[in-house]
Design an enzyme around this catalytic site. Structure first.
Site, short mmCIF file in Angstrom:
data_model
loop_
_atom_site.label_atom_id
_atom_site.label_comp_id
_atom_site.label_asym_id
_atom_site.label_seq_id
_atom_site.Cartn_x
_atom_site.Cartn_y
_atom_site.Cartn_z
N TYR A 35 3.40 -1.32 9.20
CA TYR A 35 3.78 -1.97 10.45
C TYR A 35 4.31 -3.37 10.19
O TYR A 35 4.21 -3.89 9.07
CB TYR A 35 2.58 -2.02 11.41
CG TYR A 35 1.51 -3.04 11.05
CD1 TYR A 35 0.66 -2.84 9.97
CD2 TYR A 35 1.39 -4.22 11.77
CE1 TYR A 35 -0.29 -3.78 9.62
CE2 TYR A 35 0.43 -5.17 11.43
CZ TYR A 35 -0.41 -4.94 10.36
OH TYR A 35 -1.35 -5.88 10.02
N ARG A 54 10.20 -7.26 4.24
CA ARG A 54 8.83 -6.80 3.96
C ARG A 54 8.62 -5.36 4.41
O ARG A 54 7.96 -4.57 3.71
CB ARG A 54 7.81 -7.74 4.62
CG ARG A 54 6.38 -7.40 4.22
CD ARG A 54 5.38 -8.42 4.71
NE ARG A 54 5.37 -8.51 6.16
CZ ARG A 54 4.70 -9.42 6.84
NH1 ARG A 54 3.98 -10.34 6.20
NH2 ARG A 54 4.72 -9.44 8.15
N ARG A 102 -2.09 19.05 8.50
CA ARG A 102 -2.92 18.14 7.73
C ARG A 102 -3.16 18.64 6.31
O ARG A 102 -3.76 19.71 6.11
CB ARG A 102 -4.26 17.90 8.43
CG ARG A 102 -5.06 16.78 7.77
CD ARG A 102 -6.43 16.59 8.39
NE ARG A 102 -7.13 15.50 7.72
CZ ARG A 102 -7.69 15.59 6.52
NH1 ARG A 102 -7.65 16.72 5.86
NH2 ARG A 102 -8.31 14.53 6.00
N HIS A 104 -3.29 16.53 2.15
CA HIS A 104 -3.10 15.21 1.53
C HIS A 104 -1.72 14.95 0.94
O HIS A 104 -1.17 13.89 1.15
CB HIS A 104 -4.19 14.95 0.48
CG HIS A 104 -5.54 14.68 1.08
ND1 HIS A 104 -6.22 15.61 1.83
CD2 HIS A 104 -6.31 13.57 1.05
CE1 HIS A 104 -7.37 15.09 2.23
NE2 HIS A 104 -7.45 13.85 1.77
N LYS A 150 1.86 -3.76 3.88
CA LYS A 150 1.38 -3.99 5.26
C LYS A 150 1.06 -2.64 5.89
O LYS A 150 1.78 -2.14 6.76
CB LYS A 150 2.42 -4.78 6.06
CG LYS A 150 1.81 -5.48 7.28
CD LYS A 150 2.72 -6.56 7.81
CE LYS A 150 2.30 -7.09 9.16
NZ LYS A 150 1.00 -7.75 9.21
N GLU A 183 -7.56 -14.20 1.50
CA GLU A 183 -6.80 -14.55 2.70
C GLU A 183 -7.69 -14.33 3.91
O GLU A 183 -8.85 -13.94 3.77
CB GLU A 183 -5.52 -13.72 2.80
CG GLU A 183 -5.76 -12.24 2.86
CD GLU A 183 -4.47 -11.40 2.88
OE1 GLU A 183 -3.43 -11.90 3.33
OE2 GLU A 183 -4.54 -10.24 2.46
N LEU A 208 -1.47 -10.19 1.47
CA LEU A 208 -0.21 -9.83 2.13
C LEU A 208 0.77 -11.00 1.97
O LEU A 208 0.40 -12.15 2.20
CB LEU A 208 -0.46 -9.58 3.62
CG LEU A 208 0.78 -9.08 4.35
CD1 LEU A 208 0.98 -7.59 4.10
CD2 LEU A 208 0.71 -9.36 5.82
#
Ligand code: PLP
Length: 300
Positions: A35, A54, A102, A104, A150, A183, A208
């Site tokens: 995101y 990014r 579903r 992996h 992120k 952070e 990040l």
């Protein structure tokens, strides 16, 4: 006037309550997605290029195909801000690997899912908070080894933020096994040393790469404020001349207390204030607004 919120979901603008993603979306089942949060100011998206850099990097690291070009994303971003009547606020962009049975391993056929939402933020409230400064609480950093991506997998961050709030602090500072601050739960962490230099942790897989961090680095260079990228400990931070956090929605937020220890005289320091003014001026430029005076900048 109450504006009903609108979300962009895979090609459609929908009222929030009608905006849905399949229950087998890999973002929902595996946190298999990334995101971005972009600030909107004066109706414009700000620092678009570094946010897209990014996003591209996060997608590449996870081998998720970009859902559309940067320019097309910008068109959608502006439209989401416009439809939600957001002049000042934030835009949320999420891309997941998509919907698939579903299992992996990466699915062969799934198309990435793209969702965007926007909401208003009263930046005057953020500015008032910056006048007082915030308290932080330190907690062990229990996150994974790729915090440079992120990813939407934010459970340790959520737990840390809540624990900090339960302790009466606004933000959590995450601490590695050697006692160094990595952070914040949703911010980058900084201190000002006894020489007036900015100190922040170097970029690697443990933090990040904040867009605000990057902008502040450039502004510090322009202001002639030295920046040293090195880890700092909780003990050093408690004795620092100043401390602050940075993020897209908090800008530069002074820290005045760490685990109950008051930083310097307990008020935001001069280096933080100078840099915050430079940051607000940068944001005004990004928004196409005239450069603010000190007094105007304080209400941005
Ligand atoms: N660190 C973490 C863990 C974050 O979640 C964020 C923002 O959400 C930041 C740092 C600050 O990044 P940026 O300045 O790009 O908002």
């Amino acid at each position: 006037m109450i504006v009903s919120r609108v979300a962009y979901v895979n090609g459609r603008y929908l009222p929030l309550r009608e905006a849905v993603i399949g229950i087998e979306d890999r973002g929902y089942q595996f946190s298999d997605g990334v995101y971005e949060v972009v600030a909107v100011m004066g109706g414009r998206v700000t620092d678009w290029a570094p946010h897209m850099d990014r996003l591209d990097r996060s997608l590449k690291e996870l081998r998720i195909r970009p859902p559309m070009s940067r320019d097309a994303l910008k068109v959608v971003a502006r439209e989401v801000a416009r439809r939600n009547r957001v002049m000042n606020g934030m835009l949320y962009i999420q891309v997941t690997r998509g919907v698939a049975r579903r299992d992996h391993p990466f699915p062969r056929q799934a198309l990435p899912s793209l969702v965007m939402t926007a909401r208003s933020i009263d930046f005057a409230v953020v500015a008032r908070r910056a006048e007082d400064g915030i308290k932080v609480a330190t907690l062990p950093d229990i996150r994974w080894g790729r915090c440079d991506i992120k990813s939407v997998s934010l459970l340790p961050n959520v737990l840390a933020k809540q624990e900090a709030r339960d302790k009466g602090a606004f933000e959590a500072w995450l601490v590695d096994s050697e006692g160094y601050v990595t952070e914040g739960s949703s911010t980058n962490a900084w201190i000002v040393d006894s020489e007036g230099r900015l100190v922040t942790r170097p970029l690697n897989a443990h933090i990040l790469p904040g867009v605000t961090r990057l902008t502040l680095m450039k502004l510090a260079a322009a202001e002639g404020i030295p920046v040293i990228e090195r880890p700092f400990s909780v003990e050093e931070a408690k004795k620092a001349r100043e401390a602050f956090v940075s993020s897209t929605t908090a800008f530069l937020m002074p820290v005045v207390e760490i685990d109950g220890a008051v930083i310097a005289n307990g008020a935001p320091g001069s280096v933080s204030q100078r840099l915050l003014f430079a940051y607000r001026t940068h944001m005004a430029q990004e928004a196409g607004l005239p450069a603010p005076s000190q007094a105007e900048a304080a209400s941005l």
